[in-house]
Scaffold this active site. Sequence first.
Site, PDB file in Angstrom:
ATOM      1  N   HIS A 230      13.306  -4.165  -0.701  1.00  0.00           N
ATOM      2  CA  HIS A 230      13.371  -4.020  -2.157  1.00  0.00           C
ATOM      3  C   HIS A 230      14.364  -4.997  -2.778  1.00  0.00           C
ATOM      4  O   HIS A 230      15.540  -4.977  -2.456  1.00  0.00           O
ATOM      5  CB  HIS A 230      13.704  -2.610  -2.646  1.00  0.00           C
ATOM      6  CG  HIS A 230      13.089  -2.364  -3.998  1.00  0.00           C
ATOM      7  ND1 HIS A 230      13.668  -2.799  -5.154  1.00  0.00           N
ATOM      8  CD2 HIS A 230      11.908  -1.813  -4.341  1.00  0.00           C
ATOM      9  CE1 HIS A 230      12.866  -2.495  -6.168  1.00  0.00           C
ATOM     10  NE2 HIS A 230      11.789  -1.916  -5.709  1.00  0.00           N
TER      11      HIS A 230
ATOM     12  N   ARG B 187      -2.189   0.718  -9.869  1.00  0.00           N
ATOM     13  CA  ARG B 187      -1.920  -0.396 -10.795  1.00  0.00           C
ATOM     14  C   ARG B 187      -2.102  -1.767 -10.131  1.00  0.00           C
ATOM     15  O   ARG B 187      -2.316  -2.746 -10.812  1.00  0.00           O
ATOM     16  CB  ARG B 187      -0.527  -0.277 -11.397  1.00  0.00           C
ATOM     17  CG  ARG B 187       0.596  -0.494 -10.420  1.00  0.00           C
ATOM     18  CD  ARG B 187       1.940  -0.451 -11.108  1.00  0.00           C
ATOM     19  NE  ARG B 187       2.331   0.887 -11.480  1.00  0.00           N
ATOM     20  CZ  ARG B 187       3.596   1.269 -11.656  1.00  0.00           C
ATOM     21  NH1 ARG B 187       4.563   0.392 -11.518  1.00  0.00           N
ATOM     22  NH2 ARG B 187       3.903   2.492 -11.969  1.00  0.00           N
TER      23      ARG B 187
ATOM     24  N   HIS C  27       1.082  -1.144  -1.193  1.00  0.00           N
ATOM     25  CA  HIS C  27       1.437   0.170  -1.748  1.00  0.00           C
ATOM     26  C   HIS C  27       0.253   0.660  -2.591  1.00  0.00           C
ATOM     27  O   HIS C  27      -0.042   0.091  -3.637  1.00  0.00           O
ATOM     28  CB  HIS C  27       2.700   0.024  -2.604  1.00  0.00           C
ATOM     29  CG  HIS C  27       3.231   1.324  -3.116  1.00  0.00           C
ATOM     30  ND1 HIS C  27       4.396   1.403  -3.852  1.00  0.00           N
ATOM     31  CD2 HIS C  27       2.784   2.600  -3.009  1.00  0.00           C
ATOM     32  CE1 HIS C  27       4.629   2.667  -4.173  1.00  0.00           C
ATOM     33  NE2 HIS C  27       3.657   3.416  -3.688  1.00  0.00           N
TER      34      HIS C  27
ATOM     35  N   GLU D  21       2.286   1.742   2.224  1.00  0.00           N
ATOM     36  CA  GLU D  21       3.301   2.533   1.516  1.00  0.00           C
ATOM     37  C   GLU D  21       2.562   3.553   0.664  1.00  0.00           C
ATOM     38  O   GLU D  21       1.613   3.193  -0.048  1.00  0.00           O
ATOM     39  CB  GLU D  21       4.132   1.628   0.611  1.00  0.00           C
ATOM     40  CG  GLU D  21       4.978   0.639   1.361  1.00  0.00           C
ATOM     41  CD  GLU D  21       5.737  -0.301   0.433  1.00  0.00           C
ATOM     42  OE1 GLU D  21       6.520  -1.090   0.942  1.00  0.00           O
ATOM     43  OE2 GLU D  21       5.515  -0.244  -0.791  1.00  0.00           O
TER      44      GLU D  21
ATOM     45  N   HIS E 156       1.468  -7.796  -5.468  1.00  0.00           N
ATOM     46  CA  HIS E 156       1.398  -8.580  -6.709  1.00  0.00           C
ATOM     47  C   HIS E 156       0.340  -9.675  -6.682  1.00  0.00           C
ATOM     48  O   HIS E 156       0.079 -10.296  -7.714  1.00  0.00           O
ATOM     49  CB  HIS E 156       2.787  -9.080  -7.107  1.00  0.00           C
ATOM     50  CG  HIS E 156       3.687  -7.924  -7.418  1.00  0.00           C
ATOM     51  ND1 HIS E 156       3.337  -6.965  -8.345  1.00  0.00           N
ATOM     52  CD2 HIS E 156       4.864  -7.520  -6.876  1.00  0.00           C
ATOM     53  CE1 HIS E 156       4.287  -6.040  -8.381  1.00  0.00           C
ATOM     54  NE2 HIS E 156       5.213  -6.347  -7.496  1.00  0.00           N
TER      55      HIS E 156
ATOM     56  N   ARG F 222      -0.610   2.861  -4.983  1.00  0.00           N
ATOM     57  CA  ARG F 222       0.064   3.752  -5.936  1.00  0.00           C
ATOM     58  C   ARG F 222      -0.897   4.761  -6.544  1.00  0.00           C
ATOM     59  O   ARG F 222      -2.091   4.507  -6.653  1.00  0.00           O
ATOM     60  CB  ARG F 222       0.696   2.923  -7.068  1.00  0.00           C
ATOM     61  CG  ARG F 222       2.039   2.342  -6.716  1.00  0.00           C
ATOM     62  CD  ARG F 222       2.644   1.675  -7.936  1.00  0.00           C
ATOM     63  NE  ARG F 222       4.034   1.337  -7.709  1.00  0.00           N
ATOM     64  CZ  ARG F 222       5.057   2.137  -7.979  1.00  0.00           C
ATOM     65  NH1 ARG F 222       4.858   3.327  -8.507  1.00  0.00           N
ATOM     66  NH2 ARG F 222       6.285   1.757  -7.736  1.00  0.00           N
TER      67      ARG F 222
ATOM     68  N   ASN G  43       4.657  -8.141   1.391  1.00  0.00           N
ATOM     69  CA  ASN G  43       4.016  -7.195   0.485  1.00  0.00           C
ATOM     70  C   ASN G  43       3.135  -7.980  -0.500  1.00  0.00           C
ATOM     71  O   ASN G  43       3.639  -8.838  -1.239  1.00  0.00           O
ATOM     72  CB  ASN G  43       5.108  -6.412  -0.260  1.00  0.00           C
ATOM     73  CG  ASN G  43       4.538  -5.374  -1.190  1.00  0.00           C
ATOM     74  OD1 ASN G  43       3.582  -5.636  -1.909  1.00  0.00           O
ATOM     75  ND2 ASN G  43       5.136  -4.204  -1.207  1.00  0.00           N
TER      76      ASN G  43
ATOM     77  N   GLU H 263      13.368   2.934   6.198  1.00  0.00           N
ATOM     78  CA  GLU H 263      13.495   1.667   5.468  1.00  0.00           C
ATOM     79  C   GLU H 263      14.560   1.885   4.415  1.00  0.00           C
ATOM     80  O   GLU H 263      14.430   2.772   3.557  1.00  0.00           O
ATOM     81  CB  GLU H 263      12.160   1.247   4.837  1.00  0.00           C
ATOM     82  CG  GLU H 263      12.318  -0.091   4.101  1.00  0.00           C
ATOM     83  CD  GLU H 263      10.989  -0.749   3.754  1.00  0.00           C
ATOM     84  OE1 GLU H 263      10.019  -0.595   4.517  1.00  0.00           O
ATOM     85  OE2 GLU H 263      10.941  -1.408   2.713  1.00  0.00           O
TER      86      GLU H 263
ATOM     87  N   THR I 286       9.482   0.893  -7.277  1.00  0.00           N
ATOM     88  CA  THR I 286      10.084   2.056  -6.591  1.00  0.00           C
ATOM     89  C   THR I 286      11.596   1.984  -6.753  1.00  0.00           C
ATOM     90  O   THR I 286      12.271   1.202  -6.092  1.00  0.00           O
ATOM     91  CB  THR I 286       9.672   2.046  -5.095  1.00  0.00           C
ATOM     92  OG1 THR I 286       8.272   1.763  -5.032  1.00  0.00           O
ATOM     93  CG2 THR I 286       9.942   3.385  -4.454  1.00  0.00           C
TER      94      THR I 286
HETATM   95  N1  PXP Z   1       9.676  -1.738   0.588  1.00  0.00           N
HETATM   96  C1  PXP Z   1       9.228  -0.690  -0.125  1.00  0.00           C
HETATM   97  C2  PXP Z   1       9.195   0.640   0.544  1.00  0.00           C
HETATM   98  C3  PXP Z   1       8.774  -0.838  -1.447  1.00  0.00           C
HETATM   99  O1  PXP Z   1       8.341   0.227  -2.148  1.00  0.00           O
HETATM  100  C4  PXP Z   1       8.791  -2.122  -2.032  1.00  0.00           C
HETATM  101  C5  PXP Z   1       8.307  -2.327  -3.443  1.00  0.00           C
HETATM  102  O2  PXP Z   1       7.012  -1.913  -3.575  1.00  0.00           O
HETATM  103  C6  PXP Z   1       9.233  -3.197  -1.234  1.00  0.00           C
HETATM  104  C7  PXP Z   1       9.697  -2.975   0.048  1.00  0.00           C
HETATM  105  C8  PXP Z   1       9.206  -4.613  -1.741  1.00  0.00           C
HETATM  106  O3  PXP Z   1      10.078  -4.787  -2.792  1.00  0.00           O
HETATM  107  P1  PXP Z   1      10.077  -6.175  -3.576  1.00  0.00           P
HETATM  108  O4  PXP Z   1       8.726  -6.324  -4.192  1.00  0.00           O
HETATM  109  O5  PXP Z   1      11.168  -6.019  -4.561  1.00  0.00           O
HETATM  110  O6  PXP Z   1      10.347  -7.244  -2.552  1.00  0.00           O
END
Ligand code: PXP
Length: 238
Positions: A192, A49, A43, A70, A10, A45, A7, A151, A101
Amino acid sequence: MIRLGVNIDHVATLRNARGEDHPNILNAAKFVMKNGADLITIHLREDRRHIKDNDLKILSKFKSIPINLEMACNKKMLNIALKAKPSYVCIVPEKRIEITTEGGLNLKKNFQALKANINILNRKKIRTSLFINPKIQDIKLSKLIGAKCIEIHTGTISRKIKSKKKYQKDLKNIIACCKYANAIGLEVHAGHGLDYKTAKILSKLKEIKEFNIGHFIIGESIFVGINKVIKKFKKICK
Ligand code: PXP
C-alpha cells in the site's frame, strides 16, 4: 529476493473509463508476468469499480498466472474465491465509500468470520493472508485466526516518507512486527502506497517476503513503460 506482486486493478480502471476492452486485463497480466512479476494481484471490490467478475474468471483459466485475490470477508466473496481457485487470497477490509483500502482489518471485531473463512480457504490449499495494520496485537490475532501470512499496510509510513516527515518510529514498529510475525511462523508481506523510495527502505527488512504494489507501478508506467518500472522494482527486491 522479495517476490513482486503487481496489482493490475488500475489497468481495469483505465479500461472501464471507456467501457470497452482496452487495455485488456489478460494481456496486461501476461505482459506483466513476462516482464518479471512473480504474481498478479487483483481486488474484486464489492462495487466492482475496477476488476470485474469476468476478469477473475478469465484470469483464473490461466494456471500459469499466479493470482493473489484481494477480497472482503463475506460469504459471497468466499464462494467466488472457491470457484475461481486463485493461488492466494488476501482478505482486506472494505468500505464502499473509501478511495482505496485505507487501513488494516479489524481482527477483533471480525474474528469469528475471518477464522471461518480462512479455515475453509486453508483446507482448499489456497494461501491465506490478512491485510493488517502494523500492530503486535493484530499479528497475534492473525495467528489465532489461522492465516498463513500477513500483509502489513504500509500506507502510513509511505505517506510520511513521501512527504519527508519523520518515519523512524513507524519503521521501528514495522521491524518489530515483522520479527514477531516471523517468530510465530507467519510469512510477512507488505503493501500500500509503495514507490521506489519506500520499497527500497522496506526491502532492507529480511522478514518481508512479498511486496504488492499497484498504483505507483501503473502510474509510473505512463512515463517509462511498465516493463522498465517492474525491472526497477525487481532490482530493489534483490
Ligand atoms: N495490498 C493490498 C492488500 C491492497 O488492498 C492494495 C490496494 O488495493 C495494495 C496492496 C496496493 O496498494 P497501491 O495501489 O497503493 O500500491
